[in-house]
Design a protein around this motif. Structure first.
Motif, PDB file in Angstrom:
ATOM      1  N   GLU A  12       0.848  -1.184   0.000  1.00 51.28           N
ATOM      2  CA  GLU A  12       0.000   0.000   0.000  1.00 51.28           C
ATOM      3  C   GLU A  12       0.886   1.238   0.000  1.00 51.28           C
ATOM      4  OE1 GLU A  12      -2.888   2.001   3.128  1.00 51.28           O
ATOM      5  OE2 GLU A  12      -3.780   0.231   2.193  1.00 51.28           O
ATOM      6  N   GLY A  13       0.710   2.070  -0.997  1.00 53.26           N
ATOM      7  CA  GLY A  13       1.550   3.255  -1.118  1.00 53.26           C
ATOM      8  C   GLY A  13       3.001   2.836  -1.266  1.00 53.26           C
ATOM      9  N   GLY A  14       3.873   3.351  -0.416  1.00 55.03           N
ATOM     10  CA  GLY A  14       5.281   2.987  -0.460  1.00 55.03           C
ATOM     11  C   GLY A  14       5.657   1.937   0.564  1.00 55.03           C
ATOM     12  N   GLY A  15       4.667   1.337   1.222  1.00 54.30           N
ATOM     13  CA  GLY A  15       4.963   0.358   2.269  1.00 54.30           C
ATOM     14  C   GLY A  15       4.017  -0.813   2.223  1.00 54.30           C
ATOM     15  N   TYR A  16       3.817  -1.435   3.377  1.00 58.44           N
ATOM     16  CA  TYR A  16       2.996  -2.637   3.473  1.00 58.44           C
ATOM     17  C   TYR A  16       2.087  -2.566   4.691  1.00 58.44           C
ATOM     18  CZ  TYR A  16       6.125  -4.422  -0.037  1.00 58.44           C
ATOM     19  OH  TYR A  16       6.843  -4.590  -1.201  1.00 58.44           O
ATOM     20  N   ILE A  17       0.891  -3.097   4.535  1.00 62.80           N
ATOM     21  CA  ILE A  17      -0.084  -3.219   5.618  1.00 62.80           C
ATOM     22  C   ILE A  17      -0.166  -4.696   5.980  1.00 62.80           C
ATOM     23  CG2 ILE A  17      -2.524  -2.959   6.251  1.00 62.80           C
ATOM     24  CD1 ILE A  17      -1.081  -0.301   5.816  1.00 62.80           C
ATOM     25  N   ALA A  18      -0.131  -4.999   7.271  1.00 63.74           N
ATOM     26  CA  ALA A  18      -0.251  -6.381   7.750  1.00 63.74           C
ATOM     27  C   ALA A  18      -1.489  -6.477   8.622  1.00 63.74           C
ATOM     28  CB  ALA A  18       0.992  -6.774   8.542  1.00 63.74           C
ATOM     29  N   PHE A  19      -2.296  -7.497   8.397  1.00 58.86           N
ATOM     30  CA  PHE A  19      -3.573  -7.653   9.088  1.00 58.86           C
ATOM     31  C   PHE A  19      -3.723  -9.069   9.610  1.00 58.86           C
ATOM     32  CE2 PHE A  19      -8.149  -8.788   8.653  1.00 58.86           C
ATOM     33  CZ  PHE A  19      -8.632  -8.022   9.696  1.00 58.86           C
ATOM     34  N   CYS A  20      -4.185  -9.200  10.836  1.00 54.85           N
ATOM     35  CA  CYS A  20      -4.481 -10.495  11.432  1.00 54.85           C
ATOM     36  C   CYS A  20      -5.996 -10.619  11.567  1.00 54.85           C
ATOM     37  CB  CYS A  20      -3.815 -10.628  12.802  1.00 54.85           C
ATOM     38  SG  CYS A  20      -4.279 -12.150  13.643  1.00 54.85           S
ATOM     39  N   PRO A  21      -6.643 -11.413  10.704  1.00 59.18           N
ATOM     40  CA  PRO A  21      -8.108 -11.494  10.741  1.00 59.18           C
ATOM     41  C   PRO A  21      -8.672 -12.215  11.968  1.00 59.18           C
ATOM     42  CG  PRO A  21      -7.234 -13.026   9.114  1.00 59.18           C
ATOM     43  CD  PRO A  21      -6.072 -12.201   9.618  1.00 59.18           C
ATOM     44  N   GLU A  22      -7.888 -13.065  12.611  1.00 59.21           N
ATOM     45  CA  GLU A  22      -8.414 -13.803  13.765  1.00 59.21           C
ATOM     46  C   GLU A  22      -8.824 -12.903  14.923  1.00 59.21           C
ATOM     47  OE1 GLU A  22      -5.612 -16.997  12.051  1.00 59.21           O
ATOM     48  OE2 GLU A  22      -5.586 -14.835  12.240  1.00 59.21           O
ATOM     49  N   VAL A  23      -8.106 -11.796  15.126  1.00 60.60           N
ATOM     50  CA  VAL A  23      -8.420 -10.897  16.237  1.00 60.60           C
ATOM     51  C   VAL A  23      -8.558  -9.443  15.796  1.00 60.60           C
ATOM     52  CG1 VAL A  23      -7.524 -12.341  18.098  1.00 60.60           C
ATOM     53  CG2 VAL A  23      -5.972 -10.816  16.894  1.00 60.60           C
ATOM     54  N   ASP A  24      -8.604  -9.206  14.487  1.00 56.05           N
ATOM     55  CA  ASP A  24      -8.822  -7.868  13.933  1.00 56.05           C
ATOM     56  C   ASP A  24      -7.770  -6.867  14.412  1.00 56.05           C
ATOM     57  OD1 ASP A  24     -10.193  -6.082  12.299  1.00 56.05           O
ATOM     58  OD2 ASP A  24     -11.546  -5.445  13.892  1.00 56.05           O
ATOM     59  N   VAL A  25      -6.502  -7.233  14.233  1.00 58.68           N
ATOM     60  CA  VAL A  25      -5.372  -6.366  14.592  1.00 58.68           C
ATOM     61  C   VAL A  25      -4.562  -6.103  13.328  1.00 58.68           C
ATOM     62  CG1 VAL A  25      -3.204  -6.251  15.897  1.00 58.68           C
ATOM     63  CG2 VAL A  25      -5.262  -7.143  16.987  1.00 58.68           C
ATOM     64  N   ALA A  26      -4.110  -4.868  13.152  1.00 59.95           N
ATOM     65  CA  ALA A  26      -3.338  -4.507  11.965  1.00 59.95           C
ATOM     66  C   ALA A  26      -2.124  -3.677  12.356  1.00 59.95           C
ATOM     67  CB  ALA A  26      -4.204  -3.732  10.982  1.00 59.95           C
ATOM     68  N   SER A  27      -1.150  -3.644  11.453  1.00 64.79           N
ATOM     69  CA  SER A  27       0.030  -2.806  11.608  1.00 64.79           C
ATOM     70  C   SER A  27       0.572  -2.508  10.224  1.00 64.79           C
ATOM     71  CB  SER A  27       1.079  -3.508  12.487  1.00 64.79           C
ATOM     72  OG  SER A  27       2.082  -2.571  12.856  1.00 64.79           O
ATOM     73  N   GLN A  28       1.724  -1.870  10.162  1.00 65.78           N
ATOM     74  CA  GLN A  28       2.316  -1.522   8.867  1.00 65.78           C
ATOM     75  C   GLN A  28       3.828  -1.514   8.975  1.00 65.78           C
ATOM     76  OE1 GLN A  28       0.707   2.351   8.100  1.00 65.78           O
ATOM     77  NE2 GLN A  28       2.086   3.368   9.512  1.00 65.78           N
ATOM     78  N   GLY A  29       4.477  -1.446   7.831  1.00 63.68           N
ATOM     79  CA  GLY A  29       5.929  -1.365   7.802  1.00 63.68           C
ATOM     80  C   GLY A  29       6.401  -0.957   6.426  1.00 63.68           C
ATOM     81  N   GLU A  30       7.657  -0.579   6.339  1.00 62.66           N
ATOM     82  CA  GLU A  30       8.229  -0.159   5.056  1.00 62.66           C
ATOM     83  C   GLU A  30       8.546  -1.346   4.152  1.00 62.66           C
ATOM     84  OE1 GLU A  30      11.502   2.513   5.604  1.00 62.66           O
ATOM     85  OE2 GLU A  30      10.330   3.874   6.854  1.00 62.66           O
ATOM     86  N   THR A  31       8.758  -2.522   4.752  1.00 62.01           N
ATOM     87  CA  THR A  31       9.041  -3.745   4.004  1.00 62.01           C
ATOM     88  C   THR A  31       8.081  -4.835   4.465  1.00 62.01           C
ATOM     89  OG1 THR A  31      10.599  -4.578   5.658  1.00 62.01           O
ATOM     90  CG2 THR A  31      11.511  -3.168   3.911  1.00 62.01           C
ATOM     91  N   ILE A  32       8.029  -5.930   3.722  1.00 63.65           N
ATOM     92  CA  ILE A  32       7.195  -7.064   4.133  1.00 63.65           C
ATOM     93  C   ILE A  32       7.654  -7.578   5.493  1.00 63.65           C
ATOM     94  CG2 ILE A  32       6.586  -9.458   3.602  1.00 63.65           C
ATOM     95  CD1 ILE A  32       6.724  -8.645   0.617  1.00 63.65           C
ATOM     96  N   THR A  33       8.952  -7.723   5.649  1.00 61.05           N
ATOM     97  CA  THR A  33       9.495  -8.203   6.927  1.00 61.05           C
ATOM     98  C   THR A  33       9.157  -7.239   8.055  1.00 61.05           C
ATOM     99  OG1 THR A  33      11.288  -9.352   5.795  1.00 61.05           O
ATOM    100  CG2 THR A  33      11.605  -8.875   8.130  1.00 61.05           C
ATOM    101  N   GLY A  34       9.304  -5.947   7.807  1.00 65.61           N
ATOM    102  CA  GLY A  34       8.984  -4.948   8.817  1.00 65.61           C
ATOM    103  C   GLY A  34       7.518  -4.972   9.201  1.00 65.61           C
ATOM    104  N   ALA A  35       6.646  -5.098   8.210  1.00 68.12           N
ATOM    105  CA  ALA A  35       5.202  -5.160   8.481  1.00 68.12           C
ATOM    106  C   ALA A  35       4.865  -6.405   9.289  1.00 68.12           C
ATOM    107  CB  ALA A  35       4.419  -5.142   7.174  1.00 68.12           C
ATOM    108  N   ARG A  36       5.496  -7.521   8.964  1.00 70.82           N
ATOM    109  CA  ARG A  36       5.262  -8.778   9.689  1.00 70.82           C
ATOM    110  C   ARG A  36       5.737  -8.659  11.142  1.00 70.82           C
ATOM    111  NH1 ARG A  36       7.630 -13.911  10.531  1.00 70.82           N
ATOM    112  NH2 ARG A  36       6.188 -15.608  10.103  1.00 70.82           N
ATOM    113  N   GLU A  37       6.911  -8.107  11.336  1.00 68.62           N
ATOM    114  CA  GLU A  37       7.445  -7.933  12.687  1.00 68.62           C
ATOM    115  C   GLU A  37       6.583  -6.955  13.500  1.00 68.62           C
ATOM    116  OE1 GLU A  37      11.466  -6.722  11.924  1.00 68.62           O
ATOM    117  OE2 GLU A  37      12.130  -8.779  11.539  1.00 68.62           O
TER     118      GLU A  37
END
Length: 73
Positions: A12-37
């Protein structure tokens, strides 16, 4: 104790959005690894701070991630 969750990561844009559907929690990061962490950290903080009722309210027992094919046009 550890627990396994689903992480859906999208560009998304210049980075990545990470979402956990089991508990409806999200975060973001500049890289896939960063978003996952960052999502792992957000999940840890949520599980440490949320009440048992809040966790149960959000928690979904089964989550399926799959692809489907549809005709277009």
């Amino acid at each position: 104790m550890s627990r396994r969750f689903t992480a859906i990561i999208e560009s998304e844009g210049g980075g990545y959005i990470a979402f956990c559907p089991e508990v409806d929690v999200a975060s973001q990061g500049e890289t896939i690894t960063g978003a996952r962490e960052n999502l792992a950290e957000a999940l840890t903080l949520f599980l440490e701070s949320a009440s048992v009722d809040e966790i149960e309210l959000r928690q979904r027992e089964e989550t399926y991630v799959t692809q489907i094919e549809v005709d277009v046009g």
